[in-house]
Scaffold this active site. Structure first.
Site, PDB file in Angstrom:
ATOM      1  N   CYS A   1       0.814  -1.203   0.000  1.00  0.00           N
ATOM      2  CA  CYS A   1       0.000   0.000   0.000  1.00  0.00           C
ATOM      3  C   CYS A   1       0.854   1.262   0.000  1.00  0.00           C
ATOM      4  O   CYS A   1       0.348   2.364   0.011  1.00  0.00           O
ATOM      5  CB  CYS A   1      -0.941  -0.013   1.192  1.00  0.00           C
ATOM      6  SG  CYS A   1      -0.064  -0.250   2.735  1.00  0.00           S
TER       7      CYS A   1
ATOM      8  N   GLY B   1      64.094   8.882  -6.560  1.00  0.00           N
ATOM      9  CA  GLY B   1      62.923   9.554  -5.993  1.00  0.00           C
ATOM     10  C   GLY B   1      63.310  10.574  -4.952  1.00  0.00           C
ATOM     11  O   GLY B   1      64.478  10.945  -4.830  1.00  0.00           O
TER      12      GLY B   1
ATOM     13  N   PHE C   1      63.566  10.302  -1.861  1.00  0.00           N
ATOM     14  CA  PHE C   1      64.474   9.837  -0.818  1.00  0.00           C
ATOM     15  C   PHE C   1      65.763   9.243  -1.373  1.00  0.00           C
ATOM     16  O   PHE C   1      66.571   8.718  -0.619  1.00  0.00           O
ATOM     17  CB  PHE C   1      63.801   8.775   0.044  1.00  0.00           C
ATOM     18  CG  PHE C   1      62.575   9.269   0.752  1.00  0.00           C
ATOM     19  CD1 PHE C   1      62.677  10.192   1.780  1.00  0.00           C
ATOM     20  CD2 PHE C   1      61.313   8.822   0.385  1.00  0.00           C
ATOM     21  CE1 PHE C   1      61.543  10.643   2.446  1.00  0.00           C
ATOM     22  CE2 PHE C   1      60.181   9.268   1.044  1.00  0.00           C
ATOM     23  CZ  PHE C   1      60.294  10.179   2.071  1.00  0.00           C
TER      24      PHE C   1
ATOM     25  N   VAL D   1      67.793   6.680  -4.393  1.00  0.00           N
ATOM     26  CA  VAL D   1      67.697   5.654  -5.433  1.00  0.00           C
ATOM     27  C   VAL D   1      66.763   4.521  -5.009  1.00  0.00           C
ATOM     28  O   VAL D   1      66.717   4.139  -3.848  1.00  0.00           O
ATOM     29  CB  VAL D   1      69.119   5.084  -5.687  1.00  0.00           C
ATOM     30  CG1 VAL D   1      69.094   3.993  -6.735  1.00  0.00           C
ATOM     31  CG2 VAL D   1      70.047   6.204  -6.102  1.00  0.00           C
TER      32      VAL D   1
ATOM     33  N   ASP E   1      49.529  12.213  -0.368  1.00  0.00           N
ATOM     34  CA  ASP E   1      50.235  12.504  -1.613  1.00  0.00           C
ATOM     35  C   ASP E   1      49.768  11.556  -2.716  1.00  0.00           C
ATOM     36  O   ASP E   1      50.574  10.977  -3.440  1.00  0.00           O
ATOM     37  CB  ASP E   1      51.751  12.383  -1.383  1.00  0.00           C
ATOM     38  CG  ASP E   1      52.560  13.036  -2.509  1.00  0.00           C
ATOM     39  OD1 ASP E   1      51.953  13.668  -3.399  1.00  0.00           O
ATOM     40  OD2 ASP E   1      53.798  12.884  -2.499  1.00  0.00           O
TER      41      ASP E   1
HETATM   42  P1  ADP Z   1      60.000   8.459  -4.007  1.00  0.00           P
HETATM   43  O1  ADP Z   1      58.595   8.136  -3.634  1.00  0.00           O
HETATM   44  O2  ADP Z   1      61.000   8.181  -2.958  1.00  0.00           O
HETATM   45  O3  ADP Z   1      60.093   9.809  -4.591  1.00  0.00           O
HETATM   46  P2  ADP Z   1      59.485   6.666  -6.054  1.00  0.00           P
HETATM   47  O4  ADP Z   1      58.644   5.759  -5.266  1.00  0.00           O
HETATM   48  O5  ADP Z   1      58.788   7.622  -6.938  1.00  0.00           O
HETATM   49  O6  ADP Z   1      60.432   7.446  -5.131  1.00  0.00           O
HETATM   50  O7  ADP Z   1      60.515   5.779  -6.884  1.00  0.00           O
HETATM   51  C1  ADP Z   1      61.227   6.217  -8.003  1.00  0.00           C
HETATM   52  C2  ADP Z   1      60.935   5.325  -9.202  1.00  0.00           C
HETATM   53  O8  ADP Z   1      61.293   3.970  -8.906  1.00  0.00           O
HETATM   54  C3  ADP Z   1      59.462   5.259  -9.549  1.00  0.00           C
HETATM   55  O9  ADP Z   1      59.084   6.206 -10.461  1.00  0.00           O
HETATM   56  C4  ADP Z   1      59.310   3.880 -10.144  1.00  0.00           C
HETATM   57  O10 ADP Z   1      59.567   3.890 -11.509  1.00  0.00           O
HETATM   58  C5  ADP Z   1      60.351   3.069  -9.436  1.00  0.00           C
HETATM   59  N1  ADP Z   1      59.771   2.283  -8.338  1.00  0.00           N
HETATM   60  C6  ADP Z   1      59.605   2.686  -7.066  1.00  0.00           C
HETATM   61  N2  ADP Z   1      59.063   1.704  -6.310  1.00  0.00           N
HETATM   62  C7  ADP Z   1      58.867   0.649  -7.134  1.00  0.00           C
HETATM   63  C8  ADP Z   1      58.327  -0.679  -6.950  1.00  0.00           C
HETATM   64  N3  ADP Z   1      57.873  -1.067  -5.764  1.00  0.00           N
HETATM   65  N4  ADP Z   1      58.259  -1.498  -8.009  1.00  0.00           N
HETATM   66  C9  ADP Z   1      58.710  -1.069  -9.213  1.00  0.00           C
HETATM   67  N5  ADP Z   1      59.216   0.149  -9.458  1.00  0.00           N
HETATM   68  C10 ADP Z   1      59.305   1.014  -8.440  1.00  0.00           C
END
Ligand code: ADP
Ligand code: MG
Length: 637
Positions: free
Chosen positions: A144, A389, A391, A393, A499
């Site tokens: 209903c 990256g 941090f 290599v 991030d």
């Molecule tokens: P950060 O975060 O310290 O700045 P990233 O994580 O960007 O460094 O690492 C730099 C590069 O290394 C990335 O762009 C990617 O190509 C490679 N990379 C990072 N972590 C991995 C993973 N777990 N497996 C494959 N490639 C990776």
């Protein structure tokens, strides 16, 4: 039995199949799965489930709604709801309104594709031969009151909707940079101690406390103190810890077959079959329709040298038998598969080769062995450099000579190391198939190392820019879905990424996308990165409240997710290409938003714009997004 979605003790009213049968109310343990809602006798003193008292198949359900409580209802019957199916309504009383809402919400979600959903229902009880709402005296009498939406708000059109399940409140702002305390995991479904599980992968013990797993064998779960490592016993009586994600509850019985790929979607199946490139290669996966299965088959027949994939749904006859293309019926799916391994019978070819990624890719474990988070650097071998990256290599290597790992070598002075090392213990416990797993750290030397899962297709941003030509709409959306699922898990753990962007996602060999670097930005020692006016601050991924007041929350992650979707649909363009950071802060705070990418239709774009709502609280949750994206994917398939 398939995975438990919800479980609770409720009071159930007897169903009064006859007008004169007495009404009674009994406490029962209710368990909801994708297939059924079942209720059991329950021993309150021992806290144990006893015999099955009844069940309703999800397919048969026509409506799930609240009911008005009876007049002068006792305290324990204040929150009734009804599950309407062929036999009439099943009345259940929840302890609180919140639990009732959660169940109704979840059930509406699982029944949303049912054929005979009602448009009208009875808002009050059926008692002693009469509907209290409309006084009609026929139990089958049409409802209903009109339901607000036939599908109970779960439109299949991917429209925006309110949160599916009440989530714990999100901490709006973190006052200090101290790590969050570990959160209790969300209510787990899955096996309980005493349950029998089947190993999906081989596992070689890495510590003395671990137990070896052999694929296809059964194990008994003894203890589940840690979510990632369970204590188990094998059939010989050996006991030890096993990675919880290497086993599966002895459920629908398909787990022991190599052709069954439980959590695989359509494009992952296509990727795998194409990579194998064998005529007649096949696998069986869960269909996008809950409780159903699909056979994915690769064929080169008819001169198609490149090969293509076909997907066949396993259908069920009214008698409950299974069949594929033509009506060759079988009582079980394994029998059906065996038959089609020998007979094409309506399909493009017979099922010739089992293609399975089980043998090839065992998933990551949380840590390398139970309780291990400090890794001995002597067990690492470095193979090649992956990139550079924030941090320092990052290298690809092996742990103990056999397991692929990525190793971040933390440049001295780039990280607040002690805080990070504390936090790493929390991060290790985060485990989800769409998060890059942290395996452990080497902290006894300098530079310290962070050891994680290795993903062979590298960073998502590069992948979008360089590896995709003419990607299908399904593929792009599946990438977004992967990220939304990983983020929904972080959200459920009240963990803020801070991030999120395509550069912080990685792609594995199957094309699955995983989120990485969650929470890490808190440990960066570089003002250019941490200050919102710094040149490395992710301004292009930040909402106004972060740009103006540094207010981080899961809702600021949501904004970043919208921008990440935009990166996916532009195949890796830079957001607000023509603007510099100062202009972005000014314009975005003033209401400017990214434009609709060509590859994104209006509905995809509306997901992005929902993430960019000026008011943080108006943005969807990740849990909402998972549902919306899933609905859209379902329509595309
Ligand atoms: P950060 O975060 O310290 O700045 P990233 O994580 O960007 O460094 O690492 C730099 C590069 O290394 C990335 O762009 C990617 O190509 C490679 N990379 C990072 N972590 C991995 C993973 N777990 N497996 C494959 N490639 C990776
Ligand atoms: Mg990074």
């Amino acid at each position: 039995m398939s995975e438990k979605l919800l479980e609770d003790l409720f009071i159930k009213r007897s169903q009064q199949k006859k007008k004169t049968s007495p009404l009674n109310y009994k406490e029962r343990l209710f368990i909801l799965t994708q297939e059924k809602i079942s209720y059991y006798d329950y021993d309150i003193e021992k806290g144990k489930k006893k015999g099955l008292k009844g069940s309703v198949e999800i397919e048969k359900i026509k409506c799930v709604e609240t009911v008005c409580p009876e007049e002068n209802a006792p305290a324990e019957r204040q929150f009734p709801f009804q599950i309407v199916y062929d036999d009439g309504p099943l009345y259940i009383f929840a302890k609180t309104d919140e639990i009732r809402r959660e169940w109704i919400h979840k059930m509406k979600q699982v029944v949303r594709f049912n054929k005979d959903l009602l448009q009208k229902y009875h808002p009050c009880f059926w008692v002693d031969g009469v509907w209290l709402c409309c006084q009609q005296e026929v139990k089958q009498a049409l409802g209903c009151r009109v339901l607000e939406t036939k599908n109970g708000g779960f439109s299949t059109k991917g429209s925006r909707r309110k949160s599916r399940k009440p989530l714990p409140p999100t901490p709006e702002e973190e006052k200090s940079s101290r790590p969050l305390p570990p959160q209790p995991p969300p209510r787990q479904s899955g096996p309980a101690p005493g349950a029998t599980v089947i190993a999906e992968y081989e596992y070689t013990p890495v510590t003395e406390q671990d137990l070896e797993l052999r694929k296809g064998e059964e194990y008994t779960i003894l203890e589940m103190v840690d979510t990632n490592w369970w204590r188990a016993r094998d059939k010989f009586g050996n006991e030890g810890y096993i990675p919880s994600n290497y086993v599966i509850e002895a459920g629908n019985g398909l787990e022991r077959f190599d052709w069954y790929c439980k959590n695989m979607n359509r494009s992952q199946a296509e990727n795998l079959l194409k990579a194998e490139n064998k005529d007649g290669g096949f696998l069986v996966r869960d269909s996008s329709k809950a409780g159903k299965y699909t056979v994915s088959l690769f064929t080169k027949s008819g001169g198609d040298t490149a090969g293509s994939c076909r997907h066949y749904n396993i259908c069920t006859s009214p008698q409950g038998l299974f069949y594929l293309a033509e009506k060759h019926n079988f009582a079980t799916i394994p029998e059906l598969i065996t038959y089609h391994q020998h007979n094409a019978a309506g399909m493009v070819c017979r099922l010739k080769y089992i293609v399975s990624n089980r043998a090839r890719n065992a998933p990551s474990t949380a840590g390398l062995g139970y309780g291990v988070w400090e890794i001995d650097p002597r067990h690492l071998t470095f193979i090649k450099e992956l990139g550079d990256g924030q941090f320092g290599v990052v290298k690809y290597g092996k742990w103990q000579g056999q397991h692929d790992v990525a190793i971040k070598m933390i440049k001295e002075g780039s990280m607040s190391e002690d805080d990070f090392i504390e936090e790493a213990k929390v991060m290790m416990k985060l485990r989800h198939e769409n998060l890059v797993q942290l395996y452990g750290v080497c902290t006894k030397q300098r530079p310290i190392y962070i050891v994680t899962e290795f993903l062979s297709n590298g960073c998502l941003l590069t992948y979008l820019r360089e590896s995709l030509n003419h990607p299908s709409p399904i593929l792009l959306l599946e990438m977004c879905k992967d990220v939304s699922e990983g983020m929904a898990y972080l959200e459920s753990q009240q963990y803020i990424h801070r991030d999120l962007a395509a550069r912080n996602c990685l792609v594995d060999a199957n094309g699955t996308v995983k989120v990485t670097d969650f929470g890490l930005s808190r440990y960066v020692l570089d003002d250019e990165y941490t200050s919102s006016v710094g040149s490395k601050f992710p301004v292009r991924w930040s909402p106004p409240e972060v740009l103006l007041y540094c207010k981080f929350s899961s809702k600021s992650d949501i904004w970043a997710f919208g921008v990440l979707m935009w990166e996916v649909y532009t195949l890796g363009r830079m957001p607000y290409e023509r603007l510099n950071n100062t202009e972005i802060v000014e314009k975005v705070s003033g209401g400017l938003r990214l434009y609709r990418p060509q590859l994104a239709n209006e509905r995809i774009y509306s997901i992005m714009t929902a993430c960019w709502h000026e008011k943080a609280e108006e943005r969807p949750t990740f849990q909402d997004l998972v549902g919306i994206i899933q609905d859209l994917l379902y329509e595309l398939q």
